[in-house]
Design a protein around this motif. Structure first.
Motif: not given
Ligand code: DX5
Ligand code: ZN
Length: 230
Positions: A199, A218, A188
């Motif tokens: 994303l 994330m 990421v």
């Protein structure tokens, strides 16, 4: 816009979710901080797999107010975009490779009130977008070959994201870049630094031991990447 200032979105891909438990899965990612839901429609022709059409999109629409990011991996997308819009799609992304009339279709998507997205396969160069840039709300850079979840990330996609970013910055700065395929905690940060705004995460969220925690982690890594870029 610089990496540090953009609002980065996470779009869990329902392709990897358990459809027998879909309402709970959607609630789970929504409460863990998903910004959009990524819905992959596949027709068994453009890609060697099938998923869902408008009926399911319409039914899922009742379950959440999250933005529906509909990724159409289908041939002749122009025949079906109105129905996806009517079913509740907010962003409709078709494949560059799936129609000879990309320009017309991008304009049509805006006419019907959708955000206009165009996806490019790993083998399609960014240069193919040069005459379309102003008509695009979102470019989806495929970082796997489309058709399946859980594949490994193709590193070359990062260079393509940076190329798209430069093109958009010059001629359509409001345009967003989405990266789809093989996104997980390990990449990421690199995707954000390359210039991605959205994303997509399928397996890395839904196949994790603790999916809400995977999504939150994330988000933390995205925030850390942006802080480091300041
Ligand atoms: C693949 C789809 C993706 C897929 C990504 O063709 O477009 O959206 O769900 O799944 P992961 O994140 O598992 O690679
Ligand atoms: Zn997708």
């Amino acid at each position: 816009m610089s990496t540090a200032r953009r609002a980065i979105k996470i779009a869990p891909s329902l392709l990897s979710a358990d459809f027998a438990d879909i309402a709970n899965q959607i609630r789970m990612v929504e409460s863990a901080g998903a910004d959009e839901l990524h819905l992959d429609s596949m027709d068994g022709v453009f890609v060697p797999n099938f998923t869902w059409g408008m009926k399911i999109v319409k039914d899922l629409r009742k379950l959440t107010h999250l933005t529906f990011d509909c990724h159409l991996m289908i041939v002749e997308p122009e025949k079906h975009v109105d129905a996806f819009r009517d079913a509740g799609a907010d962003i409709i992304t078709f494949h560059y490779e799936a129609t000879p009339h990309q320009h017309r279709l991008l304009r049509h998507l805006r006419d019907i009130g959708a955000k206009a997205g165009i996806a490019i396969n790993p083998g399609t160069p960014v240069a193919m977008l040069v005459d379309l840039v102003e008509e695009i709300d979102r470019v989806l850079v495929m970082s796997v070959n489309p058709g399946f979840g859980g594949q490994s990330f193709i590193e070359r996609a990062l260079a393509k994201v940076a190329e798209v970013r430069a093109l958009l910055d010059a001629r359509n700065p409001a345009g967003e870049i989405e990266v789809d395929g093989g996104i997980g905690l390990e990449n990421v940060e690199r995707a954000v630094n390359a210039g991605a705004d959205v994303l997509v995460a399928g397996n890395s969220v839904f196949a994790a031991d603790d999916p809400p925690e995977a999504l939150r982690e994330m988000r933390r890594r995205i925030d850390a990447a942006q802080r480091a870029a300041r």
